[in-house]
Scaffold this motif. Structure first.
Motif, PDB file in Angstrom:
ATOM      1  N   ASN A  35       0.640  -1.263   0.243  1.00 54.47           N
ATOM      2  CA  ASN A  35       0.214   0.047   0.196  1.00 54.47           C
ATOM      3  C   ASN A  35       0.474   1.283  -0.273  1.00 54.47           C
ATOM      4  N   LEU A  36       0.573   2.345  -0.838  1.00 54.60           N
ATOM      5  CA  LEU A  36       1.363   3.387  -0.382  1.00 54.60           C
ATOM      6  C   LEU A  36      -0.319   4.642  -0.053  1.00 54.60           C
ATOM      7  N   ILE A  80      12.452   2.264  -1.193  1.00 49.40           N
ATOM      8  CA  ILE A  80      11.529   2.889  -1.822  1.00 49.40           C
ATOM      9  C   ILE A  80      11.443   4.062  -1.461  1.00 49.40           C
ATOM     10  N   LYS A  81      12.290   4.462  -0.029  1.00 49.61           N
ATOM     11  CA  LYS A  81      11.638   6.133   0.069  1.00 49.61           C
ATOM     12  C   LYS A  81      12.129   7.184  -1.085  1.00 49.61           C
ATOM     13  N   ARG A  82      13.163   6.072  -2.256  1.00 44.76           N
ATOM     14  CA  ARG A  82      13.613   7.276  -3.026  1.00 44.76           C
ATOM     15  C   ARG A  82      12.860   7.849  -4.175  1.00 44.76           C
ATOM     16  N   ALA A  83      12.438   6.340  -4.488  1.00 40.68           N
ATOM     17  CA  ALA A  83      11.460   5.877  -5.355  1.00 40.68           C
ATOM     18  C   ALA A  83       9.584   7.165  -5.054  1.00 40.68           C
ATOM     19  N   MET A 110       9.751  -3.037  -6.120  1.00 37.19           N
ATOM     20  CA  MET A 110       9.601  -2.632  -7.412  1.00 37.19           C
ATOM     21  C   MET A 110       7.699  -2.147  -7.571  1.00 37.19           C
ATOM     22  N   ARG A 111       7.127  -2.899  -7.106  1.00 41.63           N
ATOM     23  CA  ARG A 111       4.929  -3.157  -6.897  1.00 41.63           C
ATOM     24  C   ARG A 111       4.767  -1.570  -6.040  1.00 41.63           C
ATOM     25  N   LEU A 112       6.225  -1.127  -5.089  1.00 42.27           N
ATOM     26  CA  LEU A 112       5.762   0.491  -4.512  1.00 42.27           C
ATOM     27  C   LEU A 112       5.747   1.271  -5.408  1.00 42.27           C
ATOM     28  N   GLU A 113       7.358   0.467  -6.045  1.00 45.64           N
ATOM     29  CA  GLU A 113       8.293   1.854  -7.843  1.00 45.64           C
ATOM     30  C   GLU A 113       6.597   2.638  -8.160  1.00 45.64           C
ATOM     31  N   ASP A 114       5.842   1.491  -9.044  1.00 44.95           N
ATOM     32  CA  ASP A 114       4.827   1.537  -9.512  1.00 44.95           C
ATOM     33  C   ASP A 114       4.211   2.145  -8.945  1.00 44.95           C
ATOM     34  N   LEU A 115       3.199   2.072  -7.865  1.00 48.48           N
ATOM     35  CA  LEU A 115       1.893   2.828  -7.159  1.00 48.48           C
ATOM     36  C   LEU A 115       2.706   4.113  -6.907  1.00 48.48           C
ATOM     37  N   ALA A 116       4.140   4.475  -6.702  1.00 47.59           N
ATOM     38  CA  ALA A 116       4.672   5.823  -6.338  1.00 47.59           C
ATOM     39  C   ALA A 116       4.397   6.347  -7.952  1.00 47.59           C
ATOM     40  N   LEU A 117       4.994   6.008  -9.034  1.00 49.25           N
ATOM     41  CA  LEU A 117       5.358   6.200 -10.451  1.00 49.25           C
ATOM     42  C   LEU A 117       3.450   7.722 -10.650  1.00 49.25           C
ATOM     43  N   SER A 143       0.858   7.651  -8.468  1.00 51.54           N
ATOM     44  CA  SER A 143       0.211   7.936  -7.728  1.00 51.54           C
ATOM     45  C   SER A 143       1.391  10.026  -8.004  1.00 51.54           C
ATOM     46  N   HIS A 144       2.151  10.013  -8.336  1.00 50.20           N
ATOM     47  CA  HIS A 144       3.209  11.083  -8.929  1.00 50.20           C
ATOM     48  C   HIS A 144       1.826  11.508 -10.442  1.00 50.20           C
TER      49      HIS A 144
END
Length: 436
Positions: free
Chosen positions: A347-348, A371-374, A422-429, A431-432
């Motif tokens: 989750n993000l 994760i924090k950087r992503a 990688m999945r959290l990176e996807d969510l971060a992108l 959401s951005h």
């Protein structure tokens, strides 16, 4: 030799059942929700979940039975609501809860989308065995059914009370860098720690009294030593007590990137104390002091924070034969998919200026920092053991190195941690770049 042959036959049989399993989905849809309309409300509550009888303890050695209580355990809930979107976070003073147990709690609340509920364990090593792993090794679960019902009821009661307490509120968030020396340490790789403490402070609207103070640190709650048989919340208990004394409201602790293997520096913080009780108190008080400094540094509170929730399932390839053995003997009751995949989730959340990423296990600090950087937000909080506990999540490029010999025995597989990242990176992108 016969025992080895029996184990081999059991594993062959378990893997042979793959043809009858539900397959891994071909696509993993992403769920999201956002609200920036309506009044913002926050509520919090703490409900006692201390066992009333002795039972097997989780963490450290198997078949370690408790002998009374040193200090209580709690389920601590924080509810954030804006318009139609309601987010619920519960932290429990437990060693861990696997996904099926959390899903039962989520599904018991019929008027909140289960994807908006996160139940995270602090990974307390002096709590009851809530995963079944510390009973008779590979033969009998250490989990007590009566106590699991108590935990279930306690989590639901904490959520209900926090929802009923919800009132107009404002939020502030901050992070503070700290020197880990003499405080926490990584026993495998000394430099591999997350050097940030992140806090979220909720108070009544207009600068009113504290509703809740949420604090995150990447460190195993194991300041008290492994031979202890008294139920205790370990150092997080001292932290939340100090925050509540100083600020009021409900103190809530969550564990961040604690995996592989970050723990309190007992010798650095309390060298004269043999059993760890003084170390637990001093670590807890030090963390509370750092958290208070962070709270007092908040220059601006937001009375109308936008809330966002991003959610995705993940399927992780189980490469650990121990997990198959535990499933076959009934110690662990969990569904497998396809050729041996475990379903979990990430989750993000975005709560005003704070981002919160949840991971389903004990992620290593270097992966946590990725994760924090992503997420690319300051501050960003990592919440480990959230809605699942799959053991250690370590970098695949370091997986076979000698300093992860122990972690490999409690790891789903070498790619599990990277799949989570990688999945959290996807969510971060997403959401951005999503339309606000």
């Amino acid at each position: 030799m016969r025992h080895l042959l029996l184990v081999a036959l059991l594993l062959v049989f378990a893997n042979g059942c793959a043809a009858f399993r539900e397959s891994v989905p071909g696509k993993l849809p992403v769920y999201s929700a956002r609200s920036a309309e309506g009044e913002f409300l926050a509520g919090a509550a703490a409900v006692d979940i201390t066992p009333d009888h002795d039972l097997y303890m989780g963490g450290f050695d198997t078949m370690r039975e408790s002998e009374g209580v040193h200090d209580p355990l709690y389920a601590r809930a924080l509810v954030l609501r804006r318009g139609e979107l309601e987010l619920v976070l519960v932290s429990v003073d437990l060693v861990g809860l696997m996904r099926p147990e959390v899903q039962a709690m989520q599904q018991a609340i019929t008027d909140i989308d289960p994807r908006h509920i996160v139940v995270a364990s602090t990974h307390n090593h002096h709590s009851p065995d809530t995963m079944g792993l510390w009973g008779v090794p590979a033969l009998k679960s250490g989990s007590d059914p009566a106590y699991m019902k108590q935990v279930h009821a306690g989590v639901l009661a904490a959520i209900a009370e926090a929802r009923s307490n919800a009132r107009p509120a404002e939020l502030g968030a901050a992070k503070i860098a700290f020197d880990p020396r003499g405080f926490i340490k990584n026993s495998s790789r000394p430099e591999n720690v997350d050097p940030e403490i992140v806090v979220l402070h909720a108070r009544a609207a207009g600068g009113g009294p504290t509703i809740a103070t949420l604090v995150e640190l990447g460190c195993h709650p194991e300041a008290v030593k492994r031979k202890n048989k008294k139920i205790t919340a370990d150092f997080p208990g001292y932290t939340v007590a100090a925050l509540e004394r100083e600020l009021g409201g409900v103190g809530i602790y969550v564990s961040g990137a604690l995996g592989a293997l970050v723990s309190p520096d007992r010798k650095g913080i309390a060298p004269e104390h043999k059993d760890g009780w003084l170390a637990a108190e001093r670590v807890g008080q030090r963390l509370a002091a750092e958290a208070l400094t962070a709270v007092r540094s908040i220059a601006r509170y937001d009375a109308a924070p936008a809330l966002e929730a991003w959610h995705s399932l993940v399927y992780l390839d189980n490469e650990n034969w121990r997990y198959d053995l535990l499933r076959f003997t009934g110690v662990v009751n969990r569904k497998m998919y396809g050729s041996g995949y475990l379903e979990s989730e990430v989750n993000l959340w975005k709560v005003g200026g704070l981002s919160i990423a949840t991971v389903p296990g004990e992620i290593s600090p270097d992966l946590g920092l990725r994760i924090k950087r992503a997420v690319n937000s300051s501050p960003t909080m990592i919440i480990g053991l959230a809605n699942d506990e799959l053991g250690y999540l370590v970098p695949p490029w370091d997986y076979d190195l000698a300093y992860y010999d122990y972690e490999r025995t409690l790891c789903v597989g070498q790619d599990a941690g990277w799949c989570v990242v990688m999945r959290l990176e996807d969510l971060a992108l997403l959401s951005h770049y999503s339309l606000k």
